[in-house]
Design a protein around this motif. Structure first.
Motif, PDB file in Angstrom:
ATOM      1  N   GLY A   3      12.668  54.372 117.713  1.00  0.00           N
ATOM      2  CA  GLY A   3      12.208  55.691 118.154  1.00  0.00           C
ATOM      3  C   GLY A   3      13.103  56.807 117.630  1.00  0.00           C
ATOM      4  O   GLY A   3      12.617  57.862 117.206  1.00  0.00           O
ATOM      5  N   PHE A   4      14.392  56.586 117.646  1.00  0.00           N
ATOM      6  CA  PHE A   4      15.336  57.576 117.133  1.00  0.00           C
ATOM      7  C   PHE A   4      15.118  57.811 115.642  1.00  0.00           C
ATOM      8  O   PHE A   4      15.104  58.955 115.178  1.00  0.00           O
ATOM      9  CB  PHE A   4      16.769  57.110 117.394  1.00  0.00           C
ATOM     10  CG  PHE A   4      17.806  57.945 116.724  1.00  0.00           C
ATOM     11  CD1 PHE A   4      18.058  59.236 117.155  1.00  0.00           C
ATOM     12  CD2 PHE A   4      18.533  57.449 115.649  1.00  0.00           C
ATOM     13  CE1 PHE A   4      19.028  60.017 116.532  1.00  0.00           C
ATOM     14  CE2 PHE A   4      19.486  58.217 115.018  1.00  0.00           C
ATOM     15  CZ  PHE A   4      19.732  59.501 115.464  1.00  0.00           C
ATOM     16  N   ILE A   5      14.918  56.738 114.893  1.00  0.00           N
ATOM     17  CA  ILE A   5      14.709  56.865 113.444  1.00  0.00           C
ATOM     18  C   ILE A   5      13.408  57.614 113.160  1.00  0.00           C
ATOM     19  O   ILE A   5      13.356  58.478 112.281  1.00  0.00           O
ATOM     20  CB  ILE A   5      14.720  55.473 112.775  1.00  0.00           C
ATOM     21  CG1 ILE A   5      16.128  54.881 112.864  1.00  0.00           C
ATOM     22  CG2 ILE A   5      14.255  55.549 111.330  1.00  0.00           C
ATOM     23  CD1 ILE A   5      16.228  53.448 112.444  1.00  0.00           C
ATOM     24  N   VAL A   6      12.367  57.340 113.920  1.00  0.00           N
ATOM     25  CA  VAL A   6      11.092  58.046 113.733  1.00  0.00           C
ATOM     26  C   VAL A   6      11.252  59.531 114.065  1.00  0.00           C
ATOM     27  O   VAL A   6      10.762  60.400 113.340  1.00  0.00           O
ATOM     28  CB  VAL A   6       9.988  57.387 114.598  1.00  0.00           C
ATOM     29  CG1 VAL A   6       8.738  58.244 114.647  1.00  0.00           C
ATOM     30  CG2 VAL A   6       9.667  56.006 114.057  1.00  0.00           C
ATOM     31  N   PHE A  10      10.643  62.453 111.206  1.00  0.00           N
ATOM     32  CA  PHE A  10       9.645  63.512 111.343  1.00  0.00           C
ATOM     33  C   PHE A  10      10.280  64.858 111.681  1.00  0.00           C
ATOM     34  O   PHE A  10       9.772  65.910 111.282  1.00  0.00           O
ATOM     35  CB  PHE A  10       8.587  63.130 112.381  1.00  0.00           C
ATOM     36  CG  PHE A  10       7.631  62.101 111.859  1.00  0.00           C
ATOM     37  CD1 PHE A  10       6.760  62.410 110.824  1.00  0.00           C
ATOM     38  CD2 PHE A  10       7.618  60.818 112.380  1.00  0.00           C
ATOM     39  CE1 PHE A  10       5.887  61.461 110.330  1.00  0.00           C
ATOM     40  CE2 PHE A  10       6.746  59.867 111.889  1.00  0.00           C
ATOM     41  CZ  PHE A  10       5.871  60.181 110.863  1.00  0.00           C
ATOM     42  N   GLY A  11      11.383  64.843 112.397  1.00  0.00           N
ATOM     43  CA  GLY A  11      12.098  66.088 112.672  1.00  0.00           C
ATOM     44  C   GLY A  11      12.633  66.706 111.400  1.00  0.00           C
ATOM     45  O   GLY A  11      12.538  67.925 111.199  1.00  0.00           O
ATOM     46  N   PHE A  50      21.370  66.943 118.952  1.00  0.00           N
ATOM     47  CA  PHE A  50      21.590  66.230 120.212  1.00  0.00           C
ATOM     48  C   PHE A  50      21.128  64.779 120.117  1.00  0.00           C
ATOM     49  O   PHE A  50      21.690  63.908 120.781  1.00  0.00           O
ATOM     50  CB  PHE A  50      20.899  66.953 121.363  1.00  0.00           C
ATOM     51  CG  PHE A  50      21.695  68.101 121.883  1.00  0.00           C
ATOM     52  CD1 PHE A  50      22.752  67.893 122.754  1.00  0.00           C
ATOM     53  CD2 PHE A  50      21.414  69.391 121.491  1.00  0.00           C
ATOM     54  CE1 PHE A  50      23.506  68.945 123.217  1.00  0.00           C
ATOM     55  CE2 PHE A  50      22.160  70.454 121.949  1.00  0.00           C
ATOM     56  CZ  PHE A  50      23.211  70.232 122.817  1.00  0.00           C
ATOM     57  N   GLY A  51      20.119  64.498 119.291  1.00  0.00           N
ATOM     58  CA  GLY A  51      19.693  63.112 119.087  1.00  0.00           C
ATOM     59  C   GLY A  51      20.799  62.279 118.462  1.00  0.00           C
ATOM     60  O   GLY A  51      21.086  61.169 118.918  1.00  0.00           O
ATOM     61  N   PHE A  52      21.434  62.836 117.422  1.00  0.00           N
ATOM     62  CA  PHE A  52      22.547  62.115 116.801  1.00  0.00           C
ATOM     63  C   PHE A  52      23.717  61.971 117.773  1.00  0.00           C
ATOM     64  O   PHE A  52      24.339  60.914 117.852  1.00  0.00           O
ATOM     65  CB  PHE A  52      23.010  62.824 115.525  1.00  0.00           C
ATOM     66  CG  PHE A  52      22.218  62.450 114.321  1.00  0.00           C
ATOM     67  CD1 PHE A  52      22.385  61.221 113.723  1.00  0.00           C
ATOM     68  CD2 PHE A  52      21.293  63.334 113.789  1.00  0.00           C
ATOM     69  CE1 PHE A  52      21.657  60.864 112.608  1.00  0.00           C
ATOM     70  CE2 PHE A  52      20.559  62.993 112.677  1.00  0.00           C
ATOM     71  CZ  PHE A  52      20.723  61.750 112.081  1.00  0.00           C
ATOM     72  N   ALA A  53      24.020  63.023 118.508  1.00  0.00           N
ATOM     73  CA  ALA A  53      25.133  62.944 119.465  1.00  0.00           C
ATOM     74  C   ALA A  53      24.842  61.904 120.542  1.00  0.00           C
ATOM     75  O   ALA A  53      25.720  61.125 120.921  1.00  0.00           O
ATOM     76  CB  ALA A  53      25.387  64.312 120.090  1.00  0.00           C
ATOM     77  N   LEU A  54      23.623  61.877 121.040  1.00  0.00           N
ATOM     78  CA  LEU A  54      23.262  60.926 122.092  1.00  0.00           C
ATOM     79  C   LEU A  54      23.245  59.494 121.563  1.00  0.00           C
ATOM     80  O   LEU A  54      23.750  58.582 122.222  1.00  0.00           O
ATOM     81  CB  LEU A  54      21.891  61.293 122.665  1.00  0.00           C
ATOM     82  CG  LEU A  54      21.387  60.453 123.819  1.00  0.00           C
ATOM     83  CD1 LEU A  54      22.309  60.639 125.029  1.00  0.00           C
ATOM     84  CD2 LEU A  54      19.974  60.849 124.178  1.00  0.00           C
ATOM     85  N   GLN A  55      22.673  59.311 120.389  1.00  0.00           N
ATOM     86  CA  GLN A  55      22.558  57.961 119.833  1.00  0.00           C
ATOM     87  C   GLN A  55      23.910  57.360 119.486  1.00  0.00           C
ATOM     88  O   GLN A  55      24.163  56.189 119.763  1.00  0.00           O
ATOM     89  CB  GLN A  55      21.663  57.988 118.588  1.00  0.00           C
ATOM     90  CG  GLN A  55      21.342  56.640 118.040  1.00  0.00           C
ATOM     91  CD  GLN A  55      20.451  55.828 118.966  1.00  0.00           C
ATOM     92  OE1 GLN A  55      19.690  56.372 119.753  1.00  0.00           O
ATOM     93  NE2 GLN A  55      20.562  54.522 118.885  1.00  0.00           N
TER      94      GLN A  55
END
Length: 132
Positions: A3-6, A10-11, A50-55
């Motif tokens: 999900g993160f990669i998708v 797309f982001g 924030f996605g990278f920071a969270l992941q």
């Protein structure tokens, strides 16, 4: 992880599309479309930060995770200021108000001069074969 990669894929595509659409508009053009594109660019960039920071905060020490989130917040704030708050003054053209040019003069890092927007900053020169 999938999900993160998708979301990142797309982001990033959406971010590049919006930046290209914004660049295609004339610099002096003011419209709701331009404001909308700036808002979308800020939102997509913030989601990616924030996605990278969270992941990746799960893989590092908690103190490093705090710094990762602080970097995401500060970068998001910078983009918010750059795209939504900052406006060029009437004496500046829209193309040149946000340009920051750095020109490196010299061959090696210890003996080089840095010219920022016409003013010279000279770093300490360390004696080396190329600076003699």
């Amino acid at each position: 992880m999938v999900g993160f990669i998708v979301i990142v894929y797309f982001g990033y595509l959406g971010l590049m599309y919006c930046i290209n659409q914004l660049r295609a508009l004339p610099p002096t053009h003011t419209s709701p479309k331009k404001d909308f594109l700036k808002s979308i660019i800020w939102v997509l960039a913030t989601v990616l930060f924030f996605g990278f920071a969270l992941q990746f905060s799960t893989f590092v020490h908690p103190l490093v995770a705090v710094f990762m989130f602080a970097a995401a917040v500060s970068t998001s704030y910078f983009f918010f200021f750059l795209y939504l708050v900052h406006d060029c003054g009437p004496h500046q053209s829209a193309n040149s108000c946000c340009i920051f040019r750095i020109k490196m003069v010299g061959v090696s890092a210890p003996s080089s001069k840095v010219i920022i927007n016409g003013s010279k900053l000279i770093r300490d020169v360390v004696p080396a074969p190329e600076s003699v």
